[in-house]
Scaffold this motif. Structure first.
Motif, PDB file in Angstrom:
ATOM      1  N   PRO A 114      23.466 -33.117  21.188  1.00  0.00           N
ATOM      2  CA  PRO A 114      23.193 -31.820  21.825  1.00  0.00           C
ATOM      3  C   PRO A 114      22.261 -30.897  21.022  1.00  0.00           C
ATOM      4  O   PRO A 114      21.767 -29.904  21.543  1.00  0.00           O
ATOM      5  CB  PRO A 114      24.577 -31.181  21.944  1.00  0.00           C
ATOM      6  CG  PRO A 114      25.424 -31.845  20.921  1.00  0.00           C
ATOM      7  CD  PRO A 114      24.849 -33.206  20.678  1.00  0.00           C
ATOM      8  N   THR A 115      21.986 -31.249  19.740  1.00  0.00           N
ATOM      9  CA  THR A 115      21.260 -30.317  18.868  1.00  0.00           C
ATOM     10  C   THR A 115      19.892 -29.891  19.412  1.00  0.00           C
ATOM     11  O   THR A 115      19.593 -28.691  19.434  1.00  0.00           O
ATOM     12  CB  THR A 115      21.115 -30.925  17.444  1.00  0.00           C
ATOM     13  OG1 THR A 115      22.348 -31.559  17.128  1.00  0.00           O
ATOM     14  CG2 THR A 115      20.818 -29.864  16.416  1.00  0.00           C
ATOM     15  N   PRO A 116      19.017 -30.840  19.879  1.00  0.00           N
ATOM     16  CA  PRO A 116      17.718 -30.388  20.370  1.00  0.00           C
ATOM     17  C   PRO A 116      17.824 -29.486  21.608  1.00  0.00           C
ATOM     18  O   PRO A 116      17.048 -28.537  21.737  1.00  0.00           O
ATOM     19  CB  PRO A 116      16.984 -31.691  20.731  1.00  0.00           C
ATOM     20  CG  PRO A 116      17.771 -32.792  20.145  1.00  0.00           C
ATOM     21  CD  PRO A 116      19.155 -32.303  19.893  1.00  0.00           C
ATOM     22  N   LEU A 117      18.800 -29.763  22.462  1.00  0.00           N
ATOM     23  CA  LEU A 117      18.971 -28.924  23.657  1.00  0.00           C
ATOM     24  C   LEU A 117      19.394 -27.508  23.258  1.00  0.00           C
ATOM     25  O   LEU A 117      18.879 -26.513  23.774  1.00  0.00           O
ATOM     26  CB  LEU A 117      20.001 -29.571  24.596  1.00  0.00           C
ATOM     27  CG  LEU A 117      20.384 -28.804  25.870  1.00  0.00           C
ATOM     28  CD1 LEU A 117      19.160 -28.440  26.709  1.00  0.00           C
ATOM     29  CD2 LEU A 117      21.351 -29.634  26.723  1.00  0.00           C
ATOM     30  N   ILE A 118      20.305 -27.418  22.280  1.00  0.00           N
ATOM     31  CA  ILE A 118      20.745 -26.089  21.805  1.00  0.00           C
ATOM     32  C   ILE A 118      19.570 -25.346  21.164  1.00  0.00           C
ATOM     33  O   ILE A 118      19.355 -24.160  21.400  1.00  0.00           O
ATOM     34  CB  ILE A 118      21.935 -26.233  20.821  1.00  0.00           C
ATOM     35  CG1 ILE A 118      23.158 -26.752  21.589  1.00  0.00           C
ATOM     36  CG2 ILE A 118      22.255 -24.909  20.137  1.00  0.00           C
ATOM     37  CD1 ILE A 118      24.349 -27.115  20.734  1.00  0.00           C
ATOM     38  N   ALA A 119      18.760 -26.075  20.386  1.00  0.00           N
ATOM     39  CA  ALA A 119      17.592 -25.441  19.746  1.00  0.00           C
ATOM     40  C   ALA A 119      16.608 -24.952  20.813  1.00  0.00           C
ATOM     41  O   ALA A 119      16.034 -23.862  20.698  1.00  0.00           O
ATOM     42  CB  ALA A 119      16.915 -26.436  18.805  1.00  0.00           C
ATOM     43  N   PHE A 120      16.439 -25.733  21.872  1.00  0.00           N
ATOM     44  CA  PHE A 120      15.522 -25.347  22.951  1.00  0.00           C
ATOM     45  C   PHE A 120      16.014 -24.071  23.653  1.00  0.00           C
ATOM     46  O   PHE A 120      15.234 -23.156  23.922  1.00  0.00           O
ATOM     47  CB  PHE A 120      15.382 -26.500  23.959  1.00  0.00           C
ATOM     48  CG  PHE A 120      14.523 -26.156  25.136  1.00  0.00           C
ATOM     49  CD1 PHE A 120      13.139 -26.073  25.006  1.00  0.00           C
ATOM     50  CD2 PHE A 120      15.088 -25.894  26.376  1.00  0.00           C
ATOM     51  CE1 PHE A 120      12.333 -25.730  26.093  1.00  0.00           C
ATOM     52  CE2 PHE A 120      14.296 -25.562  27.464  1.00  0.00           C
ATOM     53  CZ  PHE A 120      12.914 -25.479  27.326  1.00  0.00           C
ATOM     54  N   ILE A 121      17.313 -24.010  23.908  1.00  0.00           N
ATOM     55  CA  ILE A 121      17.875 -22.804  24.545  1.00  0.00           C
ATOM     56  C   ILE A 121      17.632 -21.592  23.628  1.00  0.00           C
ATOM     57  O   ILE A 121      17.288 -20.503  24.087  1.00  0.00           O
ATOM     58  CB  ILE A 121      19.387 -22.993  24.845  1.00  0.00           C
ATOM     59  CG1 ILE A 121      19.582 -24.129  25.859  1.00  0.00           C
ATOM     60  CG2 ILE A 121      20.006 -21.703  25.388  1.00  0.00           C
ATOM     61  CD1 ILE A 121      21.016 -24.629  25.976  1.00  0.00           C
ATOM     62  N   GLY A 122      17.752 -21.821  22.329  1.00  0.00           N
ATOM     63  CA  GLY A 122      17.472 -20.765  21.352  1.00  0.00           C
ATOM     64  C   GLY A 122      16.033 -20.265  21.472  1.00  0.00           C
ATOM     65  O   GLY A 122      15.773 -19.060  21.419  1.00  0.00           O
ATOM     66  N   LEU A 123      15.086 -21.186  21.659  1.00  0.00           N
ATOM     67  CA  LEU A 123      13.673 -20.794  21.810  1.00  0.00           C
ATOM     68  C   LEU A 123      13.473 -19.959  23.076  1.00  0.00           C
ATOM     69  O   LEU A 123      12.754 -18.959  23.067  1.00  0.00           O
ATOM     70  CB  LEU A 123      12.768 -22.031  21.921  1.00  0.00           C
ATOM     71  CG  LEU A 123      12.566 -22.880  20.669  1.00  0.00           C
ATOM     72  CD1 LEU A 123      11.580 -24.003  20.960  1.00  0.00           C
ATOM     73  CD2 LEU A 123      12.057 -22.024  19.516  1.00  0.00           C
ATOM     74  N   CYS A 124      14.133 -20.373  24.158  1.00  0.00           N
ATOM     75  CA  CYS A 124      13.991 -19.645  25.433  1.00  0.00           C
ATOM     76  C   CYS A 124      14.457 -18.198  25.290  1.00  0.00           C
ATOM     77  O   CYS A 124      13.910 -17.290  25.902  1.00  0.00           O
ATOM     78  CB  CYS A 124      14.799 -20.323  26.538  1.00  0.00           C
ATOM     79  SG  CYS A 124      14.189 -21.952  26.981  1.00  0.00           S
ATOM     80  N   PHE A 125      15.508 -17.985  24.465  1.00  0.00           N
ATOM     81  CA  PHE A 125      16.063 -16.636  24.298  1.00  0.00           C
ATOM     82  C   PHE A 125      15.499 -15.932  23.057  1.00  0.00           C
ATOM     83  O   PHE A 125      16.014 -14.893  22.669  1.00  0.00           O
ATOM     84  CB  PHE A 125      17.598 -16.705  24.165  1.00  0.00           C
ATOM     85  CG  PHE A 125      18.318 -16.809  25.483  1.00  0.00           C
ATOM     86  CD1 PHE A 125      18.418 -15.711  26.326  1.00  0.00           C
ATOM     87  CD2 PHE A 125      18.872 -18.005  25.888  1.00  0.00           C
ATOM     88  CE1 PHE A 125      19.082 -15.800  27.545  1.00  0.00           C
ATOM     89  CE2 PHE A 125      19.539 -18.104  27.107  1.00  0.00           C
ATOM     90  CZ  PHE A 125      19.642 -17.006  27.934  1.00  0.00           C
ATOM     91  N   ARG A 126      14.438 -16.506  22.443  1.00  0.00           N
ATOM     92  CA  ARG A 126      13.910 -15.964  21.193  1.00  0.00           C
ATOM     93  C   ARG A 126      13.748 -14.442  21.288  1.00  0.00           C
ATOM     94  O   ARG A 126      14.213 -13.696  20.449  1.00  0.00           O
ATOM     95  CB  ARG A 126      12.564 -16.627  20.909  1.00  0.00           C
ATOM     96  CG  ARG A 126      12.249 -16.836  19.466  1.00  0.00           C
ATOM     97  CD  ARG A 126      11.163 -17.887  19.312  1.00  0.00           C
ATOM     98  NE  ARG A 126      10.028 -17.637  20.173  1.00  0.00           N
ATOM     99  CZ  ARG A 126       8.906 -17.035  19.814  1.00  0.00           C
ATOM    100  NH1 ARG A 126       8.763 -16.620  18.586  1.00  0.00           N
ATOM    101  NH2 ARG A 126       7.911 -16.865  20.670  1.00  0.00           N
ATOM    102  N   GLN A 127      13.038 -13.992  22.313  1.00  0.00           N
ATOM    103  CA  GLN A 127      12.959 -12.553  22.575  1.00  0.00           C
ATOM    104  C   GLN A 127      13.449 -12.377  24.005  1.00  0.00           C
ATOM    105  O   GLN A 127      12.732 -12.684  24.947  1.00  0.00           O
ATOM    106  CB  GLN A 127      11.539 -12.069  22.399  1.00  0.00           C
ATOM    107  CG  GLN A 127      11.047 -12.345  20.990  1.00  0.00           C
ATOM    108  CD  GLN A 127       9.809 -11.549  20.674  1.00  0.00           C
ATOM    109  OE1 GLN A 127       9.815 -10.323  20.650  1.00  0.00           O
ATOM    110  NE2 GLN A 127       8.714 -12.266  20.452  1.00  0.00           N
ATOM    111  N   LYS A 128      14.664 -11.850  24.109  1.00  0.00           N
ATOM    112  CA  LYS A 128      15.391 -11.886  25.386  1.00  0.00           C
ATOM    113  C   LYS A 128      14.627 -11.197  26.535  1.00  0.00           C
ATOM    114  O   LYS A 128      14.697 -11.633  27.677  1.00  0.00           O
ATOM    115  CB  LYS A 128      16.756 -11.215  25.165  1.00  0.00           C
ATOM    116  CG  LYS A 128      17.837 -11.859  25.982  1.00  0.00           C
ATOM    117  CD  LYS A 128      19.191 -11.198  25.799  1.00  0.00           C
ATOM    118  CE  LYS A 128      20.061 -11.590  26.999  1.00  0.00           C
ATOM    119  NZ  LYS A 128      21.246 -10.801  27.152  1.00  0.00           N
ATOM    120  N   ARG A 129      13.921 -10.136  26.243  1.00  0.00           N
ATOM    121  CA  ARG A 129      13.256  -9.361  27.299  1.00  0.00           C
ATOM    122  C   ARG A 129      11.904  -9.954  27.682  1.00  0.00           C
ATOM    123  O   ARG A 129      11.271  -9.509  28.633  1.00  0.00           O
ATOM    124  CB  ARG A 129      13.082  -7.884  26.894  1.00  0.00           C
ATOM    125  CG  ARG A 129      14.323  -7.181  26.401  1.00  0.00           C
ATOM    126  CD  ARG A 129      15.453  -7.186  27.394  1.00  0.00           C
ATOM    127  NE  ARG A 129      15.078  -6.609  28.674  1.00  0.00           N
ATOM    128  CZ  ARG A 129      15.814  -6.684  29.776  1.00  0.00           C
ATOM    129  NH1 ARG A 129      16.950  -7.329  29.756  1.00  0.00           N
ATOM    130  NH2 ARG A 129      15.409  -6.125  30.898  1.00  0.00           N
TER     131      ARG A 129
END
Ligand code: SAM
Length: 249
Positions: free
Chosen positions: A189-204
């Motif tokens: 699951p690690t790459p998927l979690i990292a990808f979700i992190g990138l999507c929310f990098r700057q929430k707005r």
């Protein structure tokens, strides 16, 4: 130690029973922050084995003395964030959590993957709201998506400050996490979690802004979701995006 370790002991029986009912039936239970053993006592009645992890040495001694001779209990002195939760095989993870480490505990629990049978946590209500949030709402963020990607969260009970001694300053909630079928997500699951992190990098900001630096303007612009913000995406859309940008190479 006390307050520094998030020590708010749950004394109201009705909530101890609600947590226990949400855990049952159970084989191996890992209890995080067993404290004086209020919840441990109930868990011992419904589980085959309880691994009680506690950081405060005085409370570790208290637990050993209180439950001396109970063959179902193993007391582990140590920091939950430095403990390998997979070492006891398939297990249910439970705890009236020390609130200062709620997010990393949830992350480590979900990282147990197929060995996680279920989790039942007493946490700040505000964090519970984030775990349960729907897309497009204020509470929907990184913690929501990573949790819901791997488990289905359910509200078991709301718990007032008066149920604890000493009472915390915030309202609390019991949340049950039931892992989704492992076949629904990638083996690592690690790459998927990292990808979700990138999507929310700057929430707005839009996904275009957050993802283009990593995947290039052209690829990101070709996606229909590029103009949306991460907080607007459903779990299925996150997964589709991940498959297109990362898993496809
Ligand atoms: N389970 C007990 C109850 O419900 O009354 C105590 C819950 S209290 C909110 C949290 C417990 O976690 C405390 O006993 C505290 O000492 C322990 N704790 C705090 N940080 C910890 C850590 N990093 N690893 C393990 N236990 C920890």
């Amino acid at each position: 130690m006390g307050q520094r370790l998030g020590q708010h002991f749950l004394h109201r029986r009705v909530y101890l029973e609600k947590i226990t009912a949400a855990v049952a039936p159970a084989g191996t239970v890992i209890e995080i922050g067993a404290g004086q053993g209020a919840l441990t006592e109930h868990l011992l009645e419904i589980a085959n084995r309880v691994i009680a992890i506690e950081l405060d040495p005085e409370l570790v001694t208290h637990l050993i003395v209180r439950f001396a001779g109970n063959p179902k209990l193993k007391v582990v002195a140590g920091d939950i964030l430095k403990t390998d939760l997979t070492q006891w095989g398939p297990a249910t993870v439970v705890g009236n959590l020390p609130y200062y480490i709620t997010s990393p505990v949830i992350e480590r629990t979900l990282a147990m993957g197929r060995l996680l049978e279920k989790a039942v946590f007493l946490i700040q209500k505000e964090v519970g709201d984030r775990l349960l949030a729907k897309p497009g709402t204020r509470d929907y963020g990184f913690l929501t998506v990573t949790t819901q990607m791997f488990a289905e969260p359910k509200l078991v009970a709301k718990v007032p400050p008066s149920a604890f001694n000493p009472p915390p300053k915030v309202d609390s909630a019991v949340i049950k996490l039931t892992p989704r079928d492992a076949s629904e997500h990638p083996p690592d699951p690690t790459p998927l979690i990292a990808f979700i992190g990138l999507c929310f990098r700057q929430k707005r900001k839009t996904l275009r802004n957050n993802l283009a630096p990593f995947f290039g303007n052209e690829r990101v612009d070709s996606l229909p979701e590029a103009g949306k913000r991460a907080e607007q995406l459903t779990l299925t859309e996150f997964r589709k995006l991940y498959d297109q940008l990362v898993a496809a190479g």
